[in-house]
Scaffold this motif. Structure first.
Motif, PDB file in Angstrom:
ATOM      1  N   LEU A 109       0.823  -1.209   0.000  1.00  0.00           N
ATOM      2  CA  LEU A 109       0.000   0.000   0.000  1.00  0.00           C
ATOM      3  C   LEU A 109       0.853   1.253   0.000  1.00  0.00           C
ATOM      4  O   LEU A 109       0.513   2.262  -0.638  1.00  0.00           O
ATOM      5  N   ARG A 129      -2.919   0.097  -5.112  1.00  0.00           N
ATOM      6  CA  ARG A 129      -4.012   0.704  -4.358  1.00  0.00           C
ATOM      7  C   ARG A 129      -5.239   0.876  -5.250  1.00  0.00           C
ATOM      8  O   ARG A 129      -6.373   0.627  -4.831  1.00  0.00           O
ATOM      9  N   SER A 149      -7.796   2.854   5.828  1.00  0.00           N
ATOM     10  CA  SER A 149      -7.414   2.313   4.528  1.00  0.00           C
ATOM     11  C   SER A 149      -8.452   2.605   3.448  1.00  0.00           C
ATOM     12  O   SER A 149      -8.175   2.448   2.259  1.00  0.00           O
ATOM     13  N   TYR A 178     -11.311   0.943   3.211  1.00  0.00           N
ATOM     14  CA  TYR A 178     -11.910  -0.338   2.817  1.00  0.00           C
ATOM     15  C   TYR A 178     -13.392  -0.441   3.192  1.00  0.00           C
ATOM     16  O   TYR A 178     -14.170  -1.085   2.485  1.00  0.00           O
ATOM     17  N   SER A 204      -2.698   4.091   2.164  1.00  0.00           N
ATOM     18  CA  SER A 204      -1.793   3.475   3.129  1.00  0.00           C
ATOM     19  C   SER A 204      -2.020   4.137   4.475  1.00  0.00           C
ATOM     20  O   SER A 204      -1.749   5.333   4.639  1.00  0.00           O
ATOM     21  N   PRO A 205      -2.543   3.420   5.473  1.00  0.00           N
ATOM     22  CA  PRO A 205      -2.859   4.055   6.764  1.00  0.00           C
ATOM     23  C   PRO A 205      -1.602   4.545   7.471  1.00  0.00           C
ATOM     24  O   PRO A 205      -0.517   3.967   7.328  1.00  0.00           O
TER      25      PRO A 205
END
Length: 659
Positions: A279, A286, A387, A389, A507-508
């Protein structure tokens, strides 16, 4: 004469406070900008409806003082949900001195439609094009100077999560510039501004490279290693989890370290570490992951892998390893023995460390049994939030939820319910109609176990077999579906449209994840732990008055005759009303003592999930839907759960299923 002077001084003091409203679409980074400006952390999330309340903070710059207001995300000034109404009311009633529109410059057309609406309010405006790094990585460039000249207001670019460009916003906090009037129709105006200021990159988005394929291959290998932990025992192959467990057992005698290390190294890290790497390195991946995760087939496979990782993080590391460390180690061998030796026999000893003591039950249940599970769940949930998601899961679940009278937007409260049903019931405000809010509240109270209860239930069911776990949660899922179908047809009212903006997969940042997890844990300690102590106190008082035994005897025939459970189980269900996880922990103790056979374990756990909501959630139901509706929900769920338990027990015993 002194009083008027004092009044004038107070008014002059107030005029120095300039109110700044942060406004924008959901998921554009308003809360991140707020945090950078004020130093006060607010939950940063990639899901609409997370910021339902208004957050305020103050900063001082020289002789000037500013109040920064973080508002819920809006799609337009025509509100369709509770959070949008909150923002509109703030703009209309408080009339801030300046609006900072935080926007995603990659969606410039959509941004400008909201900009035009905000400009009609006649309030000075600053446009902040946030997430500049993602925009550039996707080959999209905006000329901020030309855009500023075209709009007549300051335009800045930021990357709020890193703090880039925040100083440019600070320099514009005293701006009085208003949006330049437009003479052409709104769509034509938007297209003209976009055409003049959007500069597509000649190179386009960054393509996948050989360097990107390496971490992607490692991620695939990690997923295979995770899967092989399931298949290995069937095929007679060694597994990563088993190998790590053997190695750690040879290095240390601490069982919690062996089990925890094997769970992390064998199940969680092989997926999480490569995922973080890819990520961070690959914008191409991504983008592809964002597409895959909302497709039916690939998205379902990604969901299964995600659920498996969370299961082992929460259900094994949290509910088993950390719970054993704190319950048996910290409290069982250290805290309680010391206190039992220090506190003399008498009522104080019974109150603090007795059978229903504030420390032996209230504090130990809250800190040793529930807190580790809550921490692990909040950690995983924060990762999924940052993220991007979770919105993809909303798309996957929209078709299913529509059959229950809801839409994909209701997925957020349902997922939050796995952390805390009480908190999730509050977030049903993001749903657009009263019918949807009632349905979601009932389903949360009926069949969504909180993280602490879920962890304990998974720990008990895992001790039987995978079939036991499957029967429990299949039964619960069927009841949730049936209840939703019934409510969607009984309750009057329309179902709202499902409009959702998908943020990019990101990308966290671990500092945000850990900070959010810590704040949520603090919330749990502040809000839930006192209820644990209150529950222990209530049980202590009932026992001292000899009422507890009377209540158990009065309700025991119901559980013994209808569900064929031991009479002691009545205590667990009574405690379950005070705290759901309290009741699950009581069943856990009964199962550990061998008081329940396998069928009784499955039946009792199923009924415990479906049973009455905890008292905190009941109070929230009263707040959200009034007393009559809350009492109706409570009574209906009680009767329904007992009926389901009776039928399930009858079926299992008639079919001779023993697990």
């Amino acid at each position: 004469m002194s009083a008027p002077v004092a009044v004038r001084s107070l008014r002059q003091e107030r005029t120095r406070i300039r109110r700044i409203a942060l406004v924008g679409h959901p998921n554009v980074g308003k809360s991140a900008v707020f945090t950078r400006l004020t130093g006060r952390f607010v939950t940063i999330s990639n899901f609409p409806g997370t910021t339902v309340e208004v957050f305020r903070g103050r900063i001082s710059l020289g002789d000037s003082e500013y109040e920064i207001v973080d508002t819920p995300g809006i799609n337009s000034l025509r509100p369709h949900s509770e959070d949008e109404r909150v923002t509109l009311e703030l703009l209309q009633l408080e009339h801030p001195d300046l609006i900072v529109q935080v926007a995603d410059g990659a969606n410039l057309r959509r941004t400008l439609f909201l900009t035009a609406e905000l400009g009609k309010l006649g309030i000075p405006l600053v446009l902040d094009l946030n997430m500049q790094d993602e925009r550039v990585a996707n080959g999209i460039h905006v000329d901020p100077k030309r855009l500023s000249l075209r709009l007549g207001i300051p335009v800045v670019e930021t990357v709020a999560v890193r703090g880039d460009g925040i100083e440019d916003i600070v320099q514009q906090l005293s701006s009085t510039s208003r949006l330049a009037p437009r003479e052409e129709p709104l769509p034509d105006w938007v297209e003209r501004v976009v055409g003049e200021t959007l500069v597509p990159s000649e190179s386009g988005p960054v393509p996948v490279s050989t360097a990107d394929r390496i971490p992607m291959s490692i991620l695939g290998l990690g997923a295979l290693l995770h899967l092989e932990n399931y298949l290995g025992p069937w095929l007679g192959w060694p597994t990563l989890h088993g190998t790590l467990e053997s190695v750690l057992a040879g290095l240390t005698s601490w069982e919690w370290l062996v089990q925890g290390g094997a769970t992390l190294g064998g199940w969680v890290l092989p997926v999480v570490l490569p995922l973080l790497w890819v990520l961070y390195r690959s914008g191409h991946f991504r983008q592809r992951l964002g597409v895959w995760s909302r497709e039916v087939v690939r998205g379902s496979l990604i969901l299964l892998l995600t659920v498996s990782v969370i299961y082992h993080l929460v259900g094994e590391l949290g509910a088993q390893t950390l719970v054993a460390l704190l319950e048996d180690g910290l409290f069982g061998q250290l805290v309680l023995p010391i206190l039992e030796g220090l506190i003399p026999a008498g009522w104080l000893h019974t109150l603090l460390v007795g059978k229903y003591g504030l420390i032996s039950v209230g504090l130990s249940y809250g800190v040793a049994i529930v807190l580790p599970v809550v921490f692990c769940f909040f950690l995983a949930f924060s990762f999924l939030e940052d993220s991007g998601y979770l919105p993809r899961l909303s798309l996957l679940s929209d078709r299913l939820l529509r059959g229950l009278g809801l839409n994909g937007k209701a997925f957020l409260p349902m997922v939050l319910g796995l952390g805390c049903v009480t908190m999730a019931t509050l977030t049903t405000r993001i749903l657009n109609t009263r019918k949807e809010r009632i349905i979601a509240s009932v389903l949360l109270a009926l069949g969504i176990p909180c993280s602490a209860q879920l962890g304990v239930i998974l720990g008990i069911a895992a001790g039987l077999s995978g079939w036991a776990t499957l029967v429990i949660f299949t039964t619960v899922a069927l009841q949730v579906g049936l209840a939703g179908l019934i409510l969607s047809r009984v309750l009057e009212g329309p179902r709202s449209d499902f409009i959702l903006e998908l943020p990019p997969i990101r990308s966290p940042l671990w500092q945000n994840i850990l900070r959010k997890t810590w704040l949520r844990v603090k919330w749990f300690l502040r809000e839930a732990l006192p209820l644990f102590l209150l529950g222990a106190l209530v049980l202590f008082v009932l026992e001292q008055l000899n009422w507890l035994e009377a209540i158990i005897q009065a309700t025991a025939p119901l559980f013994v005759g209808l569900l064929q459970l031991p009479a002691e189980s009545a205590t667990a269900f009574l405690i379950g009303f005070l705290r759901r996880d309290y009741g699950a922990a009581g069943l856990f103790e009964m199962a550990r003592q061998g008081l329940l056979d396998p069928v009784q374990i499955v039946v009792s756990l199923t009924v415990m999930i479906l049973f009455v909501p905890c008292v905190a959630n009941f109070f929230v139901l009263i707040k959200e839907h009034r007393l009559a509706a809350a009492l109706g929900i409570l009574l209906s769920i009680t009767v329904y759960s007992l009926l389901v338990g009776f039928i399930l027990n009858l079926l299992l015993r008639s079919l001779g299923i023993t697990f």
